[in-house]
Motif scaffolding. Structure first.
Motif, PDB file in Angstrom:
ATOM      1  N   GLU A   1       0.808  -1.212   0.000  1.00 62.74           N
ATOM      2  CA  GLU A   1       0.000   0.000   0.000  1.00 62.74           C
ATOM      3  C   GLU A   1       0.847   1.271   0.000  1.00 62.74           C
ATOM      4  N   PHE A   2       2.168   1.098  -0.023  1.00 60.54           N
ATOM      5  CA  PHE A   2       3.088   2.229  -0.071  1.00 60.54           C
ATOM      6  C   PHE A   2       3.742   2.299  -1.455  1.00 60.54           C
ATOM      7  N   SER A   3       4.133   3.483  -1.874  1.00 61.58           N
ATOM      8  CA  SER A   3       4.900   3.633  -3.108  1.00 61.58           C
ATOM      9  C   SER A   3       6.337   3.146  -2.874  1.00 61.58           C
ATOM     10  N   GLY A   4       7.119   3.045  -3.952  1.00 61.46           N
ATOM     11  CA  GLY A   4       8.498   2.585  -3.811  1.00 61.46           C
ATOM     12  C   GLY A   4       9.328   3.470  -2.903  1.00 61.46           C
ATOM     13  N   GLY A   5       9.172   4.785  -3.053  1.00 58.19           N
ATOM     14  CA  GLY A   5       9.917   5.701  -2.193  1.00 58.19           C
ATOM     15  C   GLY A   5       9.501   5.604  -0.742  1.00 58.19           C
ATOM     16  N   MET A   6       8.193   5.438  -0.501  1.00 65.19           N
ATOM     17  CA  MET A   6       7.705   5.319   0.868  1.00 65.19           C
ATOM     18  C   MET A   6       8.148   3.998   1.495  1.00 65.19           C
ATOM     19  N   ARG A   7       8.193   2.929   0.711  1.00 64.16           N
ATOM     20  CA  ARG A   7       8.696   1.649   1.247  1.00 64.16           C
ATOM     21  C   ARG A   7      10.160   1.790   1.663  1.00 64.16           C
ATOM     22  N   GLN A   8      10.929   2.519   0.869  1.00 61.66           N
ATOM     23  CA  GLN A   8      12.327   2.708   1.238  1.00 61.66           C
ATOM     24  C   GLN A   8      12.437   3.525   2.520  1.00 61.66           C
ATOM     25  N   ARG A   9      11.546   4.490   2.705  1.00 56.76           N
ATOM     26  CA  ARG A   9      11.528   5.263   3.951  1.00 56.76           C
ATOM     27  C   ARG A   9      11.169   4.366   5.141  1.00 56.76           C
ATOM     28  N   VAL A  10      10.251   3.436   4.915  1.00 59.01           N
ATOM     29  CA  VAL A  10       9.907   2.488   5.978  1.00 59.01           C
ATOM     30  C   VAL A  10      11.129   1.648   6.349  1.00 59.01           C
ATOM     31  N   MET A  11      11.892   1.200   5.344  1.00 57.13           N
ATOM     32  CA  MET A  11      13.107   0.434   5.615  1.00 57.13           C
ATOM     33  C   MET A  11      14.096   1.247   6.448  1.00 57.13           C
ATOM     34  N   ILE A  12      14.219   2.523   6.127  1.00 58.23           N
ATOM     35  CA  ILE A  12      15.117   3.389   6.901  1.00 58.23           C
ATOM     36  C   ILE A  12      14.607   3.530   8.333  1.00 58.23           C
ATOM     37  N   ALA A  13      13.280   3.660   8.495  1.00 56.68           N
ATOM     38  CA  ALA A  13      12.702   3.766   9.839  1.00 56.68           C
ATOM     39  C   ALA A  13      13.001   2.516  10.663  1.00 56.68           C
ATOM     40  N   ILE A  14      12.860   1.344  10.046  1.00 57.32           N
ATOM     41  CA  ILE A  14      13.162   0.089  10.749  1.00 57.32           C
ATOM     42  C   ILE A  14      14.630   0.045  11.138  1.00 57.32           C
ATOM     43  N   ALA A  15      15.505   0.486  10.216  1.00 56.37           N
ATOM     44  CA  ALA A  15      16.940   0.468  10.498  1.00 56.37           C
ATOM     45  C   ALA A  15      17.303   1.404  11.641  1.00 56.37           C
ATOM     46  N   LEU A  16      16.569   2.517  11.760  1.00 58.47           N
ATOM     47  CA  LEU A  16      16.887   3.516  12.789  1.00 58.47           C
ATOM     48  C   LEU A  16      16.219   3.231  14.127  1.00 58.47           C
ATOM     49  N   ALA A  17      15.419   2.178  14.208  1.00 55.60           N
ATOM     50  CA  ALA A  17      14.613   1.918  15.407  1.00 55.60           C
ATOM     51  C   ALA A  17      15.442   1.828  16.680  1.00 55.60           C
ATOM     52  N   SER A  18      16.629   1.279  16.600  1.00 56.00           N
ATOM     53  CA  SER A  18      17.440   1.088  17.815  1.00 56.00           C
ATOM     54  C   SER A  18      18.589   2.093  17.925  1.00 56.00           C
ATOM     55  N   ASN A  19      18.478   3.215  17.181  1.00 54.49           N
ATOM     56  CA  ASN A  19      19.505   4.260  17.203  1.00 54.49           C
ATOM     57  C   ASN A  19      20.903   3.706  16.917  1.00 54.49           C
ATOM     58  N   PRO A  20      21.107   3.090  15.751  1.00 54.77           N
ATOM     59  CA  PRO A  20      22.423   2.520  15.449  1.00 54.77           C
ATOM     60  C   PRO A  20      23.478   3.602  15.277  1.00 54.77           C
ATOM     61  N   GLN A  21      24.708   3.230  15.513  1.00 53.60           N
ATOM     62  CA  GLN A  21      25.821   4.162  15.319  1.00 53.60           C
ATOM     63  C   GLN A  21      26.398   4.061  13.915  1.00 53.60           C
ATOM     64  N   LEU A  22      26.051   2.994  13.198  1.00 59.25           N
ATOM     65  CA  LEU A  22      26.519   2.811  11.831  1.00 59.25           C
ATOM     66  C   LEU A  22      25.370   2.287  10.983  1.00 59.25           C
TER      67      LEU A  22
END
Length: 337
Positions: free
Chosen positions: A158-179
């Motif tokens: 239900e998301f566009s390609g750009g929005m799906r990529q933003r969701v992936m970034i949100a998941i990656a940032l969930a635990s405040n990674p340093q890298l």
């Protein structure tokens, strides 16, 4: 915990990743060394098959069990290459996160976006269910998803390609990674959305002090986004320096060829330049420079003797026996065209 800027957070020393039998291994990453500092974006550049994605996967140990990783991957005083799977799981996602190339194949189509973010938070934080939902909304808002609270129950399709990529970034940032390891995060996106994603990664790196390794084959993306650049070919580093040095004063014939491949003020119907030939097979790498067969200035020594990564200026390194000849060759052709 925020790491002070200019502090080295990751250092690779002679990284080597191989597949197949030990007697006749296929070497995908061969003696690669570089470091990344907090708040810095390092671009990893090269054609498909250069070893860029395998380098990222080697850092997280996700080439195992088929792949074997050697050398040192120094992270917070520990060598990740020497850790077992249980110890690596505590690092993945929590301290080092990764954005994969195609979000539709990385996101689970059967789970809502909110649940997928919540899974990451449940694994890497101590938040309860209500706090996880609040955090998920914050993350979606951070990466620019409109009406974030209403989108938690939506599925990836239900998301566009750009929005799906933003969701992936949100998941990656969930635990405040340093890298953050970003494996061609804009490949399948149109240029407008690509620009938005790259600007988002830049702002997150700047605001959070997060180090980023950005894999791409696009030198234009590198010029727009990265602080430093490492050019890879045949699983090896051939040039390493600041973006200004590599873009403005490249010395390796492969880096020079990549830059010449970028169209600039080209008249209509004019054939575009491309590096002749194709990247070598892992089973047929020469003992010397991996670029020998495609290099316009290769000499007798190039195929037999591997060139070291040598300094050509402050913070600028090149692995080439014939740097002067390569520079002269490309300048001559630029003047002719």
């Amino acid at each position: 915990m925020t790491v002070p800027r200019q502090h080295t957070v990751l250092e690779l020393r002679h990284l080597r990743t191989e597949f197949g039998s030990r007697e006749r291994p296929l070497i995908a990453v061969d003696d690669v060394s570089f470091s990344v500092k907090a708040g810095e974006i390092l671009g990893l550049v090269g054609e498909s098959g250069s070893g860029k994605s395998i380098t990222l996967r080697s850092i997280l140990g996700i080439v195992r069990p088929r792949g074997r990783v050697g050398g040192e991957i120094l992270w917070k005083g520990r060598d990740l290459a020497a850790l077992d799977e249980a110890a690596l799981r505590k690092v993945r996602g929590r301290e080092i996160a990764m954005i994969f190339q195609e979000p539709m194949s990385s996101l689970n189509p059967l789970l809502t976006v909110g649940l997928q973010i919540s899974e990451n938070l449940a694994t890497h934080t101590d938040l309860d269910a209500r706090a996880r939902k609040t955090k998920a909304v914050e993350l979606l808002e951070m990466v620019g998803i409109p009406a974030a609270r209403n989108r938690l129950c939506d599925y990836p399709h239900e998301f566009s390609g750009g929005m799906r990529q933003r969701v992936m970034i949100a998941i990656a940032l969930a635990s405040n990674p340093q890298l953050l390891l970003a494996d061609e995060p804009t490949t399948a996106l149109d240029v407008t959305i690509q620009d938005q994603i790259l600007r988002l990664i830049q702002s997150l790196s700047r605001d959070l002090g997060m180090a980023v390794i950005l894999v791409t084959h696009d030198m234009g993306v590198v010029a727009q986004t990265c602080d430093r650049v490492a050019v890879m070919y045949g699983g090896r580093l051939c040039e390493l320096g600041t973006t200004t040095q590599v873009i403005g004063d490249a010395r390796h014939p492969y880096a020079l060829g990549l830059l010449r491949s970028i169209p600039r003020d080209v008249a209509p119907r004019t054939p575009l330049y491309s590096i002749p030939g194709a990247p070598p097979s892992l089973s047929a790498l020469p003992p010397g420079c991996a670029f020998t067969a495609r290099c316009p200035v290769a000499g007798l020594e190039c195929g037999d003797v591997r060139p070291p990564l040598a300094a050509v200026g402050q913070h600028h390194q090149v692995a080439c026996h014939r740097r002067a000849e390569a520079l002269a060759h490309f300048r001559q052709h630029e003047a002719a065209s």
